[in-house]
Write a protein that holds these residues in place. Structure first.
Motif, PDB file in Angstrom:
ATOM      1  N   THR A 131       0.918  -1.132  -0.075  1.00  0.00           N
ATOM      2  CA  THR A 131       0.081   0.006  -0.041  1.00  0.00           C
ATOM      3  C   THR A 131       0.841   1.042  -0.014  1.00  0.00           C
ATOM      4  OG1 THR A 131      -0.175   0.074   2.524  1.00  0.00           O
ATOM      5  CG2 THR A 131      -1.775  -1.144   1.305  1.00  0.00           C
ATOM      6  N   LYS A 406      -9.219   1.747   3.689  1.00  0.00           N
ATOM      7  CA  LYS A 406      -7.792   1.029   3.583  1.00  0.00           C
ATOM      8  C   LYS A 406      -7.857  -0.614   3.687  1.00  0.00           C
ATOM      9  CE  LYS A 406      -5.334   5.051   3.515  1.00  0.00           C
ATOM     10  NZ  LYS A 406      -4.468   5.120   2.804  1.00  0.00           N
ATOM     11  N   LEU A 411      -2.394  -5.912   1.868  1.00  0.00           N
ATOM     12  CA  LEU A 411      -3.436  -5.489   1.001  1.00  0.00           C
ATOM     13  C   LEU A 411      -4.340  -6.746   0.752  1.00  0.00           C
ATOM     14  CD1 LEU A 411      -1.362  -4.584  -2.394  1.00  0.00           C
ATOM     15  CD2 LEU A 411      -3.542  -3.423  -0.999  1.00  0.00           C
TER      16      LEU A 411
END
Length: 913
Positions: A131, A406, A411
């Motif tokens: 990220t 988020k 991820l």
């Protein structure tokens, strides 16, 4: 509330990265460039007492860390890998840019670039740690400064693309400082230096209109879902777009562009556009798309509306793209390996200068029933009254938050909950757990090693079982001639809409088109006719593992409904009906075992009705599974008694023991990769997969908890001995000794992939000669002595299998109800139930069709909808699943639920995939 001030001093030019970090978080920091060493002071003043406290950071890493956490919700410093990369850059890059010599440290920079290039290539990540983080900011800035210092111009393809992409995002915060750095790292790969993109007609149009924009390259992405997953954006205030091109015979053509977090369906769109009369919006085909917008599927964006010279296409824009919800909008410029980034105001000015007046629609104003993407349309109707609006608002907020949420440091965190939007949850799970990747042909998917290993384990188990039945593996060609395919009339009619044809070879047309197998009866049976001449040639029992192609019209879904899938197909020939029927039941029992003994999925075996049986067959048996998350049934596998029909068509004859000519009795039976999707849907949860132990690619993973008290060197002997004990028990185990990821990252990663057992080893565990064992199925944790750990884990895996199966059985059984009156039929479907009803017999196809039609009409009325897309793979209509082998007692005088005729059996109904 305390008042906080920040002051930072550090040497130039390294301080630039710290300045950018502060600007990214929109936080005021006083910077000074006159210091020899970095220092950050954070002064907190209590507004009531007037007292102050000061916290000071005195190293590059500590200053960077503190500055990265000014706005914690941005997660710029998440995980040990961020710190590890920043430390590496501080030690190898910063000394170079701070040196007075231009050539000093060139080899160190080249070595760092090589390390970074290798990491980006292996990880396939858009950003260094997965990220967007402080590592991306610092590494791109410092690396570009070091390259400029040393006169380096080509950092390699991976580093160039990554750094150019990051720096272009950072340019908005300090264009004067970042633009020169972008020129250094971009080289031939940078967008500005690439004639390939600057020559793009839409890019030229933006330049012609004098608009501010950025354009950048990225991996090719056919769908919006792939963009969200593979091309991460640096801020929640930016969005990719999803673009759909519709046609309606009465109302014309519509290009709908919306934010990836927005959702709608075609019924909602017709209402929002105030289209009068019957609305029948359908996705237009590629030819129509090319004719009006001169763009290929997967490459569409709102900018291509300028190609509509005849002004026949109406552009429909999501209000969220125009009202300031997002600061930037990203969309394709006629190609799916690049995106244009513009502000909403620039997008609207572009349309205005092009003479396009879009229809701006608020997609968040639809009803609850309209939300959720491809969510099943089988939920109960909302109760009327004051409760309805809050639910709508909650759903609206939930849907808007999903795509911008988020994902966490791995991820892998799912963006959808299983109970909120089952279809989107399923899509998230199979992609983020690395089971599948999307392909550029709709309905075709890449099976990644994690899912293919499951299929491989199923094959190993199944081959042992069929060998005991005397079945041999073989392989037959992929292609079938048109004459052979059409030889059996009923059979070809059943598959005709799904057959894919090969009509060309190079530039030339084939003399006769050939089909790609949708199934193999017509490919194999001419060979059966050649091989079988006498009763001594029987039984002939063959199996093949292969792929088949069925060009599905309905919406494709990975594993469940795809245009190409993997399967095993068994084909046998026998001298008597009884032998054939015995084979049918033996194969069906294997399928039941596969689902229940391997996948922990309970199934209901039974006969298909005449309407649902295999095309051209005599009788079809099936095992039907239930998915509690969606309230739908799914056909698990089928085994067919083909009778003598194919034998007559393909002249499969033999001389019996009396010398008389007889026709062979045949069977066919198949089990597909659909089973993997069923397993995912039945057992998965909001963290990801939950793998049944017997089919898990990795059954137990060992994770060392490294710290100052336990180094990798100290952990290795202990963990390797645990691994050896597990493997000695025949278990599929893995020791995760990767040092670039911290334990928390690894926990999330292996939970997402559904590994049944995690074994944690920390310094106290080694001291106490134990391990911490964590179960994926229920989260249970226990400390277990390391002595005999392999035998313990093996036994625990069996208990997990038993518990998973029992839970699935309970979920299924709680949703199987008996109904004897029609008035109770649809209401029970709305409760996500399977419905067992008395029936007048499988031969009454007309009444079977009546139930399907009437249940659909009543359900749509309850949902307030006029109809559903004929391509929808999750219809609200009920269909017969099977006539269960296990028949409850049927009291005399019981009437069929539909026809009112005397009932002859019980039949199981449900909504099905």
């Amino acid at each position: 509330m305390p008042l906080v001030s920040y002051s930072c001093s550090a040497p130039a030019p390294g301080i630039l990265a710290l300045k950018i970090l502060a600007k990214v978080q929109d936080t005021s920091v006083e910077f000074a460039e006159n210091a020899e060493t970095p220092s950050l002071k954070v002064v907190t003043t209590n507004p009531v007492t007037g007292t102050s406290t000061t916290a000071t950071s005195v190293s590059w890493v500590e200053c960077t860390k503190s500055l990265s956490q000014l706005v914690p919700s941005l997660s710029l410093w998440e995980g040990a890998s961020v710190e590890s990369w920043v430390e590496s850059a501080v030690s190898s890059i910063l000394p170079v840019i701070g040196s007075s010599s231009d050539d000093s440290g060139k080899s160190a920079v080249e070595e760092f670039i090589s390390k970074l290039e290798k990491h980006l290539s292996e990880s396939k990540n858009t950003y260094v740690t997965g990220t967007f983080s402080a590592a991306d900011v610092c590494l791109t800035v410092w690396l570009a400064q070091a390259m400029a210092k040393c006169g380096l111009t080509d950092p390699g393809e991976g580093v160039s693309k990554w750094s150019a992409s990051v720096l272009k995002s950072l340019k908005t915060y300090d264009e004067t400082s970042i633009a020169p750095l972008l020129a250094v790292v971009g080289n031939a790969e940078s967008v500005e230096a690439s004639g390939e993109l600057t020559d793009n007609p839409l890019v030229k149009k933006l330049q012609e209109f004098g608009l501010e924009f950025d354009v950048y390259s990225h991996a090719a992405c056919m769908t919006a879902e792939e963009l969200v997953t593979n091309v991460a954006l640096p801020s929640e205030k930016e969005t990719h777009t999803k673009n759909l091109f519709f046609k309606d015979k009465k109302h014309g053509l519509f290009l709908v562009t919306h934010a990836t977090s927005s959702t709608f369906n075609t019924k909602q769109l017709g209402s929002l556009l105030k289209l009068e009369g019957k609305v029948n919006l359908r996705l237009a085909d590629a030819a129509t798309l090319d004719k009006h917008l001169a763009v290929k599927p997967g490459c569409v964006g709102p900018l291509c509306i300028v190609n509509d010279e005849s002004k026949e296409v109406k552009l429909v824009l999501d209000k969220a793209l125009t009202d300031g919800t997002y600061e930037y909008v990203h969309s394709h410029p006629l190609r799916n390996d690049a995106s244009v980034k513009v502000k909403p105001a620039a997008l609207m000015e572009y349309l205005n200068k092009a003479g396009i007046e879009p229809v701006v629609v608020d997609f968040s104003s639809g009803s609850e029933a309209d939300k959720g993407g491809k969510a099943p349309a089988n939920r109960p109707p909302e109760s009327k009254g004051k409760e309805k609006q809050p639910k709508q608002q909650q759903q609206k907020q939930a849907n808007q938050n999903k795509k911008t949420a988020k994902k966490g440091e791995t991820l892998l965190a799912l963006q959808w909950k299983k109970s909120e939007n089952f279809a989107m949850w399923y899509s998230d799970v199979i992609v983020l757990s690395e089971m599948i990747s999307y392909y550029d042909i709709s309905g075709c998917y890449i099976l990644r090693p994690w899912s293919y290993k499951i299929w491989d384990l199923i094959q190993q188990w199944f081959n042992v079982k069929i060998e005991k039945l005397g079945v041999e593996n073989s392989y037959f060609p992929l292609f079938v001639s048109q004459d052979r395919l059409e030889k059996e009339k009923d059979h070809v009619e059943g598959f005709a809409p799904e057959v894919a044809w090969v009509t060309k070879s190079g530039d030339g047309e084939l003399a006769k088109q050939i089909a790609i197998r949708p199934t193999s009866e017509t490919i194999m049976y001419p060979a059966f006719s050649d091989w079988i001449k006498s009763h001594r040639d029987l039984p002939l029992k063959l199996n093949q593992w292969s792929n088949v192609v069925r060009w599905e019209f309905k919406d494709p879904t990975p594993f469940l409904r795809s245009r190409e899938f993997l399967w095993q197909e068994g084909h046998t020939a026998h001298s008597t009906y009884e032998e054939a029927d015995e084979m049918v039941m033996a194969a069906l029992d294997l399928y039941k075992q596969a689902y229940q003994d391997l996948l922990c999925v309970p199934v209901i075996p039974g006969y298909k009705t005449e309407k649902e049986k295999f095309a051209g067959g005599h009788r079809t048996t099936t095992v039907e599974a239930y998915v509690a998350g969606s309230g739908r049934a799914i056909q698990g596998a089928t085994s067919h008694n083909l009778g003598q029909n194919f034998g007559k068509m393909f002249d499969i004859k033999f001389q019996d023991e009396k010398g008389q000519t007889q026709i062979a009795w045949q069977t066919s039976w198949g089990f597909t990769t659909r089973s993997i999707g069923v397993m995912v849907m039945v057992h998965g949860d909001d963290k990801g997969l939950v793998m049944p132990p017997r089919i898990a690619p990795v059954q137990a993973v060992i994770v060392p908890i490294l710290s100052k008290k336990l180094s990798m060197e100290d952990a290795n002997p202990y963990c390797l001995s645990v691994l050896a004990d597990l493997e000695s028990q025949g278990l599929r185990a893995k020791y995760d000794d990767r040092e670039m990821y911290n334990p928390g990252w690894k926990y999330n990663h292996w939970e997402q992939k559904g590994v049944p057992i995690r074994i944690e080893v920390g310094p106290m565990d080694i001291e106490k000669k134990q391990t911490r064992v964590v179960l994926r199925f229920n989260g249970e944790k226990m400390d277990i002595p390391v002595d005999g750990i392999g035998a313990f884990i093996k036994e625990k895996l069996e208990s997990i299998h038993k518990a998973m199966f029992e839970k699935a059985v309970a979920d299924r059984d709680s949703h199987v109800v008996t109904v004897t009156e029609w008035k109770d039929f649809v209401p029970n479907l709305e409760k996500n139930n399977l419905v067992l009803t008395p029936w007048c017999g499988p031969e009454h196809q007309d009444w079977e069709e009546w139930v399907k039609k009437t249940s659909k009409e009543e359900s749509l009325k309850n949902l307030g909808q006029e109809g559903e897309d004929e391509r929808c793979s999750t219809s609200v209509a009920a269909k017969t699943l099977c006539i269960p082998f296990d028949q409850p007692e049927l009291p005399e005088g019981t009437k069929c639920i539909a026809s009112g005729l005397p009932a002859t059996c019980w039949v199981l109904w449900g909504r099905s995939y």
